[in-house]
Design a protein around this motif. Structure first.
Motif, PDB file in Angstrom:
ATOM      1  N   ILE A  51     -14.256 -10.158   5.240  1.00  0.00           N
ATOM      2  CA  ILE A  51     -14.630 -10.352   3.842  1.00  0.00           C
ATOM      3  C   ILE A  51     -13.487  -9.904   2.932  1.00  0.00           C
ATOM      4  CG2 ILE A  51     -15.774  -8.119   3.504  1.00  0.00           C
ATOM      5  CD1 ILE A  51     -17.943  -9.666   1.903  1.00  0.00           C
ATOM      6  N   TRP A  52     -12.700  -8.942   3.367  1.00  0.00           N
ATOM      7  CA  TRP A  52     -11.505  -8.503   2.657  1.00  0.00           C
ATOM      8  C   TRP A  52     -10.622  -7.742   3.631  1.00  0.00           C
ATOM      9  CZ3 TRP A  52      -9.194  -3.752   1.636  1.00  0.00           C
ATOM     10  CH2 TRP A  52      -8.134  -3.797   0.725  1.00  0.00           C
ATOM     11  N   GLY A  53      -9.345  -8.043   3.593  1.00  0.00           N
ATOM     12  CA  GLY A  53      -8.378  -7.329   4.416  1.00  0.00           C
ATOM     13  C   GLY A  53      -7.047  -7.234   3.706  1.00  0.00           C
ATOM     14  N   GLN A  54      -6.271  -6.258   4.131  1.00  0.00           N
ATOM     15  CA  GLN A  54      -4.977  -6.026   3.505  1.00  0.00           C
ATOM     16  C   GLN A  54      -4.025  -5.369   4.487  1.00  0.00           C
ATOM     17  OE1 GLN A  54      -4.435  -4.256  -0.621  1.00  0.00           O
ATOM     18  NE2 GLN A  54      -4.258  -2.430   0.655  1.00  0.00           N
ATOM     19  N   VAL A  55      -2.744  -5.679   4.338  1.00  0.00           N
ATOM     20  CA  VAL A  55      -1.668  -4.938   4.985  1.00  0.00           C
ATOM     21  C   VAL A  55      -0.779  -4.427   3.863  1.00  0.00           C
ATOM     22  CG1 VAL A  55       0.375  -5.073   6.459  1.00  0.00           C
ATOM     23  CG2 VAL A  55      -1.717  -6.251   7.136  1.00  0.00           C
ATOM     24  N   ALA A  56      -0.543  -3.116   3.846  1.00  0.00           N
ATOM     25  CA  ALA A  56       0.304  -2.497   2.826  1.00  0.00           C
ATOM     26  C   ALA A  56       1.325  -1.611   3.522  1.00  0.00           C
ATOM     27  CB  ALA A  56      -0.538  -1.669   1.863  1.00  0.00           C
ATOM     28  N   ALA A  57       2.604  -1.886   3.279  1.00  0.00           N
ATOM     29  CA  ALA A  57       3.686  -1.139   3.917  1.00  0.00           C
ATOM     30  C   ALA A  57       4.377  -0.225   2.908  1.00  0.00           C
ATOM     31  CB  ALA A  57       4.695  -2.103   4.534  1.00  0.00           C
ATOM     32  N   GLN A  58       5.022   0.815   3.409  1.00  0.00           N
ATOM     33  CA  GLN A  58       5.725   1.792   2.573  1.00  0.00           C
ATOM     34  C   GLN A  58       6.833   1.149   1.737  1.00  0.00           C
ATOM     35  OE1 GLN A  58       5.267   5.027   2.026  1.00  0.00           O
ATOM     36  NE2 GLN A  58       3.532   5.268   3.404  1.00  0.00           N
ATOM     37  N   ASP A  59       7.440   0.052   2.254  1.00  0.00           N
ATOM     38  CA  ASP A  59       8.555  -0.567   1.543  1.00  0.00           C
ATOM     39  C   ASP A  59       8.113  -1.486   0.407  1.00  0.00           C
ATOM     40  OD1 ASP A  59       7.614  -2.791   2.918  1.00  0.00           O
ATOM     41  OD2 ASP A  59       9.439  -3.079   4.101  1.00  0.00           O
ATOM     42  N   GLY A  60       6.800  -1.528   0.130  1.00  0.00           N
ATOM     43  CA  GLY A  60       6.300  -2.330  -0.979  1.00  0.00           C
ATOM     44  C   GLY A  60       5.630  -3.625  -0.572  1.00  0.00           C
ATOM     45  N   PHE A  61       5.763  -4.022   0.702  1.00  0.00           N
ATOM     46  CA  PHE A  61       5.105  -5.248   1.141  1.00  0.00           C
ATOM     47  C   PHE A  61       3.593  -5.057   1.094  1.00  0.00           C
ATOM     48  CE2 PHE A  61       2.976  -7.778   4.344  1.00  0.00           C
ATOM     49  CZ  PHE A  61       3.420  -9.042   4.030  1.00  0.00           C
TER      50      PHE A  61
END
Length: 138
Positions: A51-61
């Motif tokens: 229903i909702w997902g995310q990938v968040a990386a330290q480098d801003g991606f």
């Protein structure tokens, strides 16, 4: 005040696999909520759909994704959008390019262009078109 723009990808049952892939390429933390876990299993083709997902990386991606609800039309479209990945390091850009290129259709091989020291375009194994380049100001 600042704004952040995050690409939100829509899938038909492939959101989790896409988020896994992008986490493999970019690293970072993955967050996934399913229709079933949110008490909305009846809206999905499967309660395990995202229903909702995310990938968040330290480098801003950062990228978000979900699986379109059952019964709703979904057409990935043709050239409906591109995801632009622009970095300041040619080595880091090339590394991401090589990872994204696994199973991809290469639309423009990576190399120098008139506006960037390194530019390429591909459609990844999920059909998402990426423009990858080095920021010419760096």
């Amino acid at each position: 005040m600042t704004f952040a723009v995050t690409t939100h990808l829509n899938f038909r049952g492939q959101a989790r696999a896409a988020l896994d892939f992008y986490q493999h390429v970019f690293g970072g933390e993955q967050t996934v909520m399913t229709y079933g876990a949110m008490g909305q299993a009846q809206l999905a083709g499967s309660p395990d759909h995202v229903i909702w997902g995310q990938v968040a990386a330290q480098d801003g991606f950062r990228i978000m994704a979900f699986d379109v609800q059952a019964g709703h039309d979904h057409d990935a479209g043709t050239n409906a959008f591109y995801v632009s990945l622009r970095g300041t390091s040619a080595d880091a850009v090339r590394q991401r390019w090589e990872a994204l290129a696994e199973g991809a259709a290469i639309l423009q091989p990576i190399g120098p262009s008139a506006w960037s020291p390194l530019y390429g375009m591909l459609a990844d194994k999920f059909g998402i078109t990426w423009i990858v380049d080095v920021d010419p100001r760096s």
